[in-house]
Design a protein around this motif. Structure first.
Motif, PDB file in Angstrom:
ATOM      1  N   GLN A 158      -3.694   5.471   1.036  1.00 49.63           N
ATOM      2  CA  GLN A 158      -2.446   4.798   1.172  1.00 49.63           C
ATOM      3  C   GLN A 158      -1.977   4.763   2.980  1.00 49.63           C
ATOM      4  OE1 GLN A 158      -0.250   6.509  -2.042  1.00 49.63           O
ATOM      5  NE2 GLN A 158       0.769   4.683  -1.855  1.00 49.63           N
ATOM      6  N   LEU A 194       3.682   3.672  11.561  1.00 57.34           N
ATOM      7  CA  LEU A 194       2.551   3.816  10.913  1.00 57.34           C
ATOM      8  C   LEU A 194       2.261   5.104  10.212  1.00 57.34           C
ATOM      9  CD1 LEU A 194       0.229   2.230   9.222  1.00 57.34           C
ATOM     10  CD2 LEU A 194      -1.149   2.622  11.196  1.00 57.34           C
ATOM     11  N   ARG A 247       1.129   2.757   5.259  1.00 57.29           N
ATOM     12  CA  ARG A 247       2.036   1.638   5.279  1.00 57.29           C
ATOM     13  C   ARG A 247       3.219   1.614   6.660  1.00 57.29           C
ATOM     14  NH1 ARG A 247       7.591   2.256   1.617  1.00 57.29           N
ATOM     15  NH2 ARG A 247       7.958   0.940   3.343  1.00 57.29           N
ATOM     16  N   TRP A 248       3.758   0.679   7.088  1.00 59.79           N
ATOM     17  CA  TRP A 248       4.768   0.590   7.996  1.00 59.79           C
ATOM     18  C   TRP A 248       5.945   0.937   7.534  1.00 59.79           C
ATOM     19  CZ3 TRP A 248       2.807   0.327  12.682  1.00 59.79           C
ATOM     20  CH2 TRP A 248       1.573  -0.165  13.072  1.00 59.79           C
TER      21      TRP A 248
END
Length: 310
Positions: free
Chosen positions: A265, A185, A267-268
Protein backbone atom coordinates in the motif's frame (compact mmCIF):
# COMPACT_ATOMS: atom_id res chain seq x y z
CA UNK A 1 2.66 26.27 2.64
CA UNK A 2 5.60 24.59 4.36
CA UNK A 3 8.02 22.71 2.17
CA UNK A 4 10.36 19.90 3.10
CA UNK A 5 13.99 20.70 3.72
CA UNK A 6 16.92 19.46 5.76
CA UNK A 7 17.45 22.65 7.74
CA UNK A 8 16.49 22.22 11.39
CA UNK A 9 15.99 18.45 11.29
CA UNK A 10 17.14 16.90 14.57
CA UNK A 11 20.20 14.69 14.48
CA UNK A 12 19.15 11.05 14.09
CA UNK A 13 19.48 9.07 17.32
CA UNK A 14 22.13 6.67 16.03
CA UNK A 15 24.20 9.44 14.42
CA UNK A 16 25.18 10.95 17.77
CA UNK A 17 28.74 10.41 18.98
CA UNK A 18 31.40 12.18 21.04
CA UNK A 19 34.29 9.70 21.18
CA UNK A 20 37.06 10.27 18.63
CA UNK A 21 37.57 7.02 16.71
CA UNK A 22 41.32 7.77 16.67
CA UNK A 23 41.93 5.82 13.50
CA UNK A 24 45.61 6.76 13.49
CA UNK A 25 46.20 4.19 16.26
CA UNK A 26 44.61 1.21 14.50
CA UNK A 27 47.80 0.17 12.71
CA UNK A 28 49.99 0.54 15.82
CA UNK A 29 49.87 -2.81 17.60
CA UNK A 30 52.25 -1.63 20.33
CA UNK A 31 50.01 1.36 21.07
CA UNK A 32 46.87 -0.79 21.11
CA UNK A 33 48.45 -3.30 23.48
CA UNK A 34 49.57 -0.52 25.83
CA UNK A 35 46.14 1.14 25.68
CA UNK A 36 44.46 -2.13 26.66
CA UNK A 37 46.66 -2.35 29.75
CA UNK A 38 46.08 1.25 30.89
CA UNK A 39 44.21 1.59 34.15
CA UNK A 40 41.62 4.01 32.79
CA UNK A 41 40.69 1.99 29.70
CA UNK A 42 37.03 1.00 29.53
CA UNK A 43 35.36 -1.88 27.72
CA UNK A 44 31.89 -2.32 26.19
CA UNK A 45 30.59 -5.90 26.12
CA UNK A 46 28.60 -6.63 22.97
CA UNK A 47 26.52 -9.70 22.15
CA UNK A 48 25.17 -9.19 18.62
CA UNK A 49 23.32 -5.85 18.98
CA UNK A 50 22.98 -6.02 22.78
CA UNK A 51 24.97 -4.68 25.72
CA UNK A 52 24.62 -4.12 29.47
CA UNK A 53 23.12 -0.90 30.79
CA UNK A 54 22.20 0.72 34.08
CA UNK A 55 19.18 3.03 34.35
CA UNK A 56 19.08 6.17 36.46
CA UNK A 57 15.34 6.23 37.22
CA UNK A 58 14.62 9.09 34.81
CA UNK A 59 14.10 6.93 31.73
CA UNK A 60 17.69 7.34 30.58
CA UNK A 61 20.35 4.65 30.56
CA UNK A 62 24.10 4.36 30.39
CA UNK A 63 26.34 1.57 29.17
CA UNK A 64 28.07 -0.49 31.85
CA UNK A 65 31.76 -0.02 31.08
CA UNK A 66 34.24 -2.51 32.51
CA UNK A 67 37.92 -1.95 33.22
CA UNK A 68 40.02 -3.95 30.80
CA UNK A 69 41.29 -6.07 33.70
CA UNK A 70 37.73 -7.32 34.28
CA UNK A 71 36.85 -7.90 30.63
CA UNK A 72 36.41 -11.49 29.39
CA UNK A 73 38.25 -13.03 26.48
CA UNK A 74 36.73 -12.51 23.04
CA UNK A 75 37.18 -10.66 19.78
CA UNK A 76 38.45 -7.20 20.68
CA UNK A 77 37.78 -3.95 18.82
CA UNK A 78 39.31 -0.53 19.43
CA UNK A 79 36.55 2.11 19.49
CA UNK A 80 38.49 5.30 20.12
CA UNK A 81 39.50 7.83 22.77
CA UNK A 82 37.69 10.71 24.45
CA UNK A 83 38.88 14.19 25.37
CA UNK A 84 39.71 13.02 28.92
CA UNK A 85 42.21 10.54 27.53
CA UNK A 86 40.11 7.44 28.18
CA UNK A 87 40.52 4.70 25.57
CA UNK A 88 37.55 2.48 24.68
CA UNK A 89 37.40 -1.07 23.40
CA UNK A 90 34.59 -3.54 22.77
CA UNK A 91 34.74 -7.26 23.45
CA UNK A 92 32.41 -9.70 21.71
CA UNK A 93 30.73 -12.27 23.97
CA UNK A 94 28.20 -15.02 23.16
CA UNK A 95 25.81 -13.79 25.87
CA UNK A 96 25.60 -11.15 28.57
CA UNK A 97 23.94 -12.99 31.45
CA UNK A 98 27.22 -14.10 33.11
CA UNK A 99 28.30 -10.46 33.42
CA UNK A 100 25.12 -8.94 34.84
CA UNK A 101 25.25 -7.34 38.27
CA UNK A 102 22.40 -6.09 40.50
CA UNK A 103 20.70 -3.09 38.93
CA UNK A 104 22.04 -3.94 35.50
CA UNK A 105 20.06 -5.23 32.53
CA UNK A 106 20.76 -5.97 28.90
CA UNK A 107 19.22 -4.12 25.99
CA UNK A 108 19.42 -3.92 22.22
CA UNK A 109 20.52 -0.98 20.10
CA UNK A 110 17.04 -0.37 18.66
CA UNK A 111 15.65 0.07 22.17
CA UNK A 112 18.61 1.90 23.68
CA UNK A 113 19.29 4.30 20.82
CA UNK A 114 17.06 7.03 22.24
CA UNK A 115 17.84 6.29 25.91
CA UNK A 116 21.62 6.64 25.80
CA UNK A 117 23.69 9.81 25.78
CA UNK A 118 25.60 10.65 22.62
CA UNK A 119 28.90 9.21 23.81
CA UNK A 120 27.37 5.85 24.68
CA UNK A 121 25.34 5.69 21.45
CA UNK A 122 28.45 6.28 19.37
CA UNK A 123 30.34 3.53 21.19
CA UNK A 124 27.52 1.01 20.87
CA UNK A 125 26.80 1.66 17.18
CA UNK A 126 30.51 1.29 16.42
CA UNK A 127 30.80 -1.92 18.45
CA UNK A 128 27.65 -3.51 17.03
CA UNK A 129 28.66 -2.74 13.44
CA UNK A 130 32.15 -4.20 13.84
CA UNK A 131 30.90 -7.27 15.68
CA UNK A 132 28.26 -8.03 13.05
CA UNK A 133 30.94 -8.03 10.35
CA UNK A 134 33.48 -10.12 12.24
CA UNK A 135 30.94 -12.77 13.22
CA UNK A 136 29.91 -13.30 9.60
CA UNK A 137 33.27 -12.94 7.82
CA UNK A 138 35.72 -15.33 9.50
CA UNK A 139 37.09 -16.76 6.23
CA UNK A 140 38.95 -15.31 3.27
CA UNK A 141 36.67 -15.07 0.19
CA UNK A 142 39.70 -15.54 -2.07
CA UNK A 143 41.19 -18.75 -0.64
CA UNK A 144 38.74 -19.82 2.11
CA UNK A 145 41.44 -19.78 4.81
CA UNK A 146 40.47 -18.49 8.25
CA UNK A 147 41.47 -14.85 8.77
CA UNK A 148 42.93 -12.92 11.70
CA UNK A 149 41.69 -9.69 13.26
CA UNK A 150 43.95 -6.70 12.63
CA UNK A 151 43.90 -2.87 12.77
CA UNK A 152 42.19 -2.88 16.17
CA UNK A 153 39.25 -4.80 14.74
CA UNK A 154 38.87 -2.70 11.59
CA UNK A 155 40.35 -5.29 9.25
CA UNK A 156 40.82 -9.03 8.81
CA UNK A 157 44.02 -10.36 7.25
CA UNK A 158 44.42 -13.72 5.58
CA UNK A 159 47.63 -15.47 6.72
CA UNK A 160 47.48 -17.76 3.68
CA UNK A 161 47.22 -15.40 0.70
CA UNK A 162 47.89 -12.09 2.46
CA UNK A 163 44.63 -10.45 1.36
CA UNK A 164 43.30 -7.69 3.61
CA UNK A 165 39.56 -7.44 4.12
CA UNK A 166 37.74 -4.43 5.51
CA UNK A 167 34.25 -4.10 7.04
CA UNK A 168 31.53 -3.53 4.47
CA UNK A 169 28.87 -0.84 4.55
CA UNK A 170 25.81 -1.10 2.31
CA UNK A 171 24.49 2.35 1.31
CA UNK A 172 20.70 2.64 1.26
CA UNK A 173 18.63 5.70 0.40
CA UNK A 174 15.57 6.59 2.43
CA UNK A 175 13.29 9.32 1.12
CA UNK A 176 10.36 11.41 2.24
CA UNK A 177 8.50 12.72 -0.80
CA UNK A 178 5.94 15.50 -0.81
CA UNK A 179 3.50 16.57 -3.53
CA UNK A 180 2.13 19.93 -4.65
CA UNK A 181 -0.17 20.05 -1.62
CA UNK A 182 2.78 19.32 0.70
CA UNK A 183 1.37 15.92 1.59
CA UNK A 184 3.76 13.17 2.67
CA UNK A 185 4.02 9.86 0.83
CA UNK A 186 4.05 6.81 3.12
CA UNK A 187 3.95 3.15 2.22
CA UNK A 188 3.53 -0.29 3.77
CA UNK A 189 5.94 -3.05 2.81
CA UNK A 190 4.25 -6.30 1.84
CA UNK A 191 6.25 -8.14 4.52
CA UNK A 192 5.07 -5.85 7.33
CA UNK A 193 2.13 -6.31 9.64
CA UNK A 194 -1.04 -4.39 8.89
CA UNK A 195 -0.79 -0.80 10.09
CA UNK A 196 3.00 -0.43 9.85
CA UNK A 197 3.87 2.50 7.57
CA UNK A 198 7.03 4.42 6.77
CA UNK A 199 8.79 6.40 4.09
CA UNK A 200 10.26 4.56 1.12
CA UNK A 201 13.80 3.19 1.05
CA UNK A 202 16.08 0.96 -1.00
CA UNK A 203 19.66 -0.09 -1.54
CA UNK A 204 21.94 1.74 -3.96
CA UNK A 205 22.80 -0.18 -7.13
CA UNK A 206 26.43 -0.60 -8.26
CA UNK A 207 27.57 2.40 -10.29
CA UNK A 208 24.59 4.49 -9.20
CA UNK A 209 24.58 7.90 -7.53
CA UNK A 210 22.48 8.45 -4.43
CA UNK A 211 20.12 10.80 -6.26
CA UNK A 212 19.69 8.28 -9.06
CA UNK A 213 18.87 5.62 -6.48
CA UNK A 214 16.17 7.81 -4.93
CA UNK A 215 14.49 8.42 -8.28
CA UNK A 216 14.78 4.77 -9.38
CA UNK A 217 13.36 3.35 -6.15
CA UNK A 218 10.40 5.74 -6.23
CA UNK A 219 9.48 4.78 -9.77
CA UNK A 220 9.99 1.04 -9.17
CA UNK A 221 8.01 0.86 -5.94
CA UNK A 222 5.21 3.40 -6.30
CA UNK A 223 5.45 4.86 -9.81
CA UNK A 224 6.25 8.38 -8.56
CA UNK A 225 8.81 10.61 -10.29
CA UNK A 226 10.67 13.11 -8.12
CA UNK A 227 11.45 16.45 -9.75
CA UNK A 228 13.82 17.50 -6.96
CA UNK A 229 15.93 15.59 -4.46
CA UNK A 230 17.55 17.24 -1.43
CA UNK A 231 19.94 15.63 1.05
CA UNK A 232 18.50 15.39 4.56
CA UNK A 233 21.04 13.51 6.69
CA UNK A 234 22.37 10.03 7.36
CA UNK A 235 22.39 7.38 10.03
CA UNK A 236 24.29 4.15 10.54
CA UNK A 237 21.95 1.16 10.68
CA UNK A 238 24.16 -1.79 11.68
CA UNK A 239 21.51 -4.49 11.24
CA UNK A 240 23.84 -5.74 9.96
CA UNK A 241 25.76 -3.23 7.81
CA UNK A 242 23.67 -0.44 6.29
CA UNK A 243 24.12 3.30 6.09
CA UNK A 244 20.76 5.04 5.70
CA UNK A 245 21.15 8.20 3.61
CA UNK A 246 18.09 10.42 3.87
CA UNK A 247 16.60 12.63 1.17
CA UNK A 248 13.59 14.88 0.79
CA UNK A 249 11.96 14.77 -2.62
CA UNK A 250 9.23 16.73 -4.40
CA UNK A 251 6.83 15.70 -7.12
CA UNK A 252 4.06 17.51 -8.99
CA UNK A 253 2.38 14.28 -10.10
CA UNK A 254 0.86 12.45 -7.10
CA UNK A 255 -0.40 9.43 -9.09
CA UNK A 256 0.62 6.19 -7.32
CA UNK A 257 1.10 2.74 -8.83
CA UNK A 258 2.37 0.27 -6.23
CA UNK A 259 4.53 -2.57 -7.50
CA UNK A 260 2.34 -5.15 -5.73
CA UNK A 261 5.38 -7.19 -4.71
CA UNK A 262 7.55 -5.23 -2.31
CA UNK A 263 4.98 -2.51 -1.58
CA UNK A 264 1.46 -3.49 -0.54
CA UNK A 265 0.00 0.00 0.00
CA UNK A 266 1.04 3.61 -0.50
CA UNK A 267 -0.86 6.87 0.00
CA UNK A 268 -0.47 10.58 0.55
CA UNK A 269 -1.09 12.02 4.02
CA UNK A 270 -1.72 15.57 5.05
CA UNK A 271 -0.48 16.47 8.51
CA UNK A 272 -3.98 16.30 9.96
CA UNK A 273 -4.68 12.96 8.25
CA UNK A 274 -1.51 11.42 9.62
CA UNK A 275 -2.20 12.58 13.18
CA UNK A 276 -5.74 11.24 12.97
CA UNK A 277 -4.63 7.90 11.54
CA UNK A 278 -2.06 7.48 14.31
CA UNK A 279 -4.53 8.41 17.04
CA UNK A 280 -7.04 5.91 15.69
CA UNK A 281 -4.39 3.19 15.57
CA UNK A 282 -4.59 2.82 11.79
CA UNK A 283 -0.99 3.90 11.24
CA UNK A 284 2.07 2.97 13.32
CA UNK A 285 5.28 4.80 12.41
CA UNK A 286 8.88 3.69 13.01
CA UNK A 287 10.26 4.36 16.48
CA UNK A 288 12.34 7.39 17.40
CA UNK A 289 15.58 5.46 16.86
CA UNK A 290 15.00 5.56 13.09
CA UNK A 291 15.94 8.39 10.73
CA UNK A 292 12.57 7.72 9.07
CA UNK A 293 10.76 9.01 12.17
CA UNK A 294 13.00 12.08 12.27
CA UNK A 295 12.23 12.89 8.65
CA UNK A 296 8.49 12.45 9.09
CA UNK A 297 8.39 14.64 12.19
CA UNK A 298 10.54 17.25 10.47
CA UNK A 299 8.00 17.42 7.64
CA UNK A 300 5.16 17.45 10.18
CA UNK A 301 6.72 20.44 11.97
CA UNK A 302 7.04 18.79 15.37
CA UNK A 303 6.61 15.57 17.34
CA UNK A 304 3.77 13.24 16.40
CA UNK A 305 1.63 11.34 18.94
CA UNK A 306 3.63 8.72 20.85
CA UNK A 307 1.35 5.92 19.80
CA UNK A 308 2.68 2.34 19.47
CA UNK A 309 5.61 2.25 17.04
CA UNK A 310 7.85 -0.38 15.60
Amino acid sequence: MRTAGAAGMPEPALSRATVDRAGEHRTDEAWLSAAWLREGTRVVLVAEDRTLVAEDGTGQAEIVLLPASAAPDGMRYFLGSDTAGVDYFAVSVPGLEPYRAPGVREGGLRELGTLLAAGDVGLLVHAVALDAWHRTHPFCPRCAHSTDIAFGGHMRRCPSCGTEHFPRTDPAVIMLVTDGEDRCLLARNAAWDEGRWSVLAGFVDPGESLEQAVRRELVEEVGVRAESVEYAGSQAWPFPASLMIGFFGRTTDPAITVDGEEIAQARWFSRAELREAMTEGVVALPSGVSIARMMIEHWHGGPLPRTPSW
